[in-house]
Scaffold this active site. Structure first.
Site, PDB file in Angstrom:
ATOM      1  N   VAL A 169      54.693  24.531 -20.698  1.00 14.44           N
ATOM      2  CA  VAL A 169      55.078  23.364 -20.345  1.00 14.44           C
ATOM      3  C   VAL A 169      53.716  22.741 -19.453  1.00 14.44           C
ATOM      4  O   VAL A 169      53.727  21.504 -19.583  1.00 14.44           O
ATOM      5  CB  VAL A 169      56.189  23.639 -19.408  1.00 14.44           C
ATOM      6  CG1 VAL A 169      56.002  24.475 -18.119  1.00 14.44           C
ATOM      7  CG2 VAL A 169      56.675  22.360 -18.861  1.00 14.44           C
TER       8      VAL A 169
ATOM      9  N   SER B 208      50.541  22.895 -19.983  1.00 14.79           N
ATOM     10  CA  SER B 208      49.597  22.377 -20.860  1.00 14.79           C
ATOM     11  C   SER B 208      50.281  20.726 -21.540  1.00 14.79           C
ATOM     12  O   SER B 208      49.810  19.892 -21.780  1.00 14.79           O
ATOM     13  CB  SER B 208      48.939  22.782 -21.704  1.00 14.79           C
ATOM     14  OG  SER B 208      49.886  23.476 -22.682  1.00 14.79           O
TER      15      SER B 208
ATOM     16  N   CYS C   5      38.155  34.901 -20.014  1.00 15.29           N
ATOM     17  CA  CYS C   5      38.540  34.048 -20.972  1.00 15.29           C
ATOM     18  C   CYS C   5      38.242  32.807 -20.725  1.00 15.29           C
ATOM     19  O   CYS C   5      37.827  31.812 -21.596  1.00 15.29           O
ATOM     20  CB  CYS C   5      40.090  34.147 -21.339  1.00 15.29           C
ATOM     21  SG  CYS C   5      40.792  33.066 -22.529  1.00 15.29           S
TER      22      CYS C   5
ATOM     23  N   GLY D 123      45.859  22.800 -18.472  1.00 16.50           N
ATOM     24  CA  GLY D 123      46.948  22.934 -17.644  1.00 16.50           C
ATOM     25  C   GLY D 123      47.001  23.912 -16.287  1.00 16.50           C
ATOM     26  O   GLY D 123      47.846  24.216 -16.024  1.00 16.50           O
TER      27      GLY D 123
ATOM     28  N   CYS E 199      47.994  37.692 -22.897  1.00 20.41           N
ATOM     29  CA  CYS E 199      48.814  37.165 -24.054  1.00 20.41           C
ATOM     30  C   CYS E 199      48.661  38.076 -25.181  1.00 20.41           C
ATOM     31  O   CYS E 199      49.686  38.521 -25.887  1.00 20.41           O
ATOM     32  CB  CYS E 199      48.196  35.746 -24.465  1.00 20.41           C
ATOM     33  SG  CYS E 199      48.634  35.326 -26.132  1.00 20.41           S
TER      34      CYS E 199
END
Length: 345
Positions: A17, A19, A101, A125, A203
């Site tokens: 949500v 981004s 990252c 985001g 992730c």
């Protein structure tokens, strides 16, 4: 966030949500937004829901009627982020893959590729604010500020960013006062991700435990677990599988709760302390390597506000530089669990 200048912005779309709302706000402010999903992991041995996340990002772009692209960084992510994490654990340190990252992928490869494809800037985001300095001495220089929503602030993960990168970045949701407001904006626009839960952890690992992931890469070397008082309370699988301050997954049954206080490699002993005893983790200073500044190096010693982990309130400290090139952060009040390898911001 100023707009209506028609600049072309490539938006990092994760399928979440945050981004999604970033892309919405950019379009509403007159930017030419293009959504970009970065595929960073594709190892079937460690499932990652990237296909689902990509579909969600694509659905948002379709709703907003903006172009959609996919950048495949799987090889680079493995080499720059995953291998780094494994290497740090094997050296007995606490890695921070989110920082790497951001440095290597999102504000490295993604920024470079986006600009090469004609983008004027990129946007993400992240919960952080960009501030343009307009005084005479630092005209048109940028700095990062903590997000208005202090509970979601992600500036801790962006300490490697340089001036030239920040100048090319936008952070549309950093000025929004709360995550609830972000979701409200998404709901009002009927975005497909409005009710989607926040992602947790790393992730590419999904629900997999960190110890399980690194087990094939880090040598097991069984040893004793002892308390700070010298009492043996269990056995460990290898010191590299544990991090300073860790409370869960230590493997002590019925005698805790404990946290990891120290790793003694000479005797291959994991030292733990009762959670009621905080003194074993306290330290008043730490040495820092790989320092990064948005602008020029400061004149030291200098008073700063420092955080040693995500969502830690900044604490007053003094920054100084040693003769060997490393930096020293002396905290005015003791901090807890300053583990080797982690970031201080």
């Amino acid at each position: 966030m100023k707009g209506n200048d028609g600049k072309r912005i490539f938006v990092a779309m994760s399928g979440g949500v945050d981004s999604s709302v970033a892309a919405l706000l950019l379009k509403n402010h007159g930017y030419q937004a293009t959504g970009v999903f970065m595929k960073n992991w594709a190892d079937p041995a460690w499932p990652c829901p990237w296909e689902e996340e990509r579909r969600d990002a694509m659905r948002v772009c379709a709703k907003l009627e903006i172009p959609f692209e996919t950048f495949d960084f799987t090889k680079e992510y493995k080499a720059k982020v995953v291998d780094y994490m494994i290497r740090e654990y094997s050296l007995g340190r606490t890695p921070n893959p989110d920082v790497i990252c951001n440095k290597e992928i999102k504000f490295g490869l993604f920024l470079e590729k986006a600009l090469g494809m004609g983008a004027d800037m990129i946007a993400t985001g992240h919960y952080v604010r960009k501030f343009l300095i307009s005084n005479f001495q630092f005209l048109n220089k940028c700095k990062l500020l903590r997000a208005k929503d202090k509970n979601k602030d992600q500036s801790y993960f962006l300490w490697t960013l340089k001036q030239h990168q920040i100048e090319k970045c936008l952070f549309p949701i950093g000025e929004i006062e709360s995550k609830a407001k972000v979701r409200e904006i998404a709901c009002d626009a009927n975005l497909p991700t409005a009710g989607k839960k926040d992602s947790q952890g790393i992730c590419f690992m999904g629900p997999v435990d960190v110890q399980e992931f690194i087990k094939p890469f880090v040598k097991s070397n069984i040893g004793d677990i002892v308390t700070t008082a010298g009492v043996k309370v269990g056995a460990h699988n290898g010191l590299d599988f544990y991090t300073i301050g860790q409370r869960k997954g230590i493997g002590i049954g019925g005698t805790g709760p404990y946290y990891v206080a120290r790793k003694d490699y000479k005797s291959n002993t994991l030292v733990v302390a009762p959670v009621s005893d905080k003194t074993a983790l306290e330290s008043k200073s730490t040495l820092v390597s790989d320092a990064s500044f948005v602008g020029d190096e400061p004149n030291v010693p200098i008073d700063i506000q420092a955080s040693i982990r995500y969502r830690n309130d900044p604490t007053p400290a003094v920054l100084s530089k040693l003769e060997d090139g490393r930096w020293q952060v002396e905290f005015k009040n003791p901090v807890s669990a300053a583990a080797p390898g982690q970031s201080v911001e």
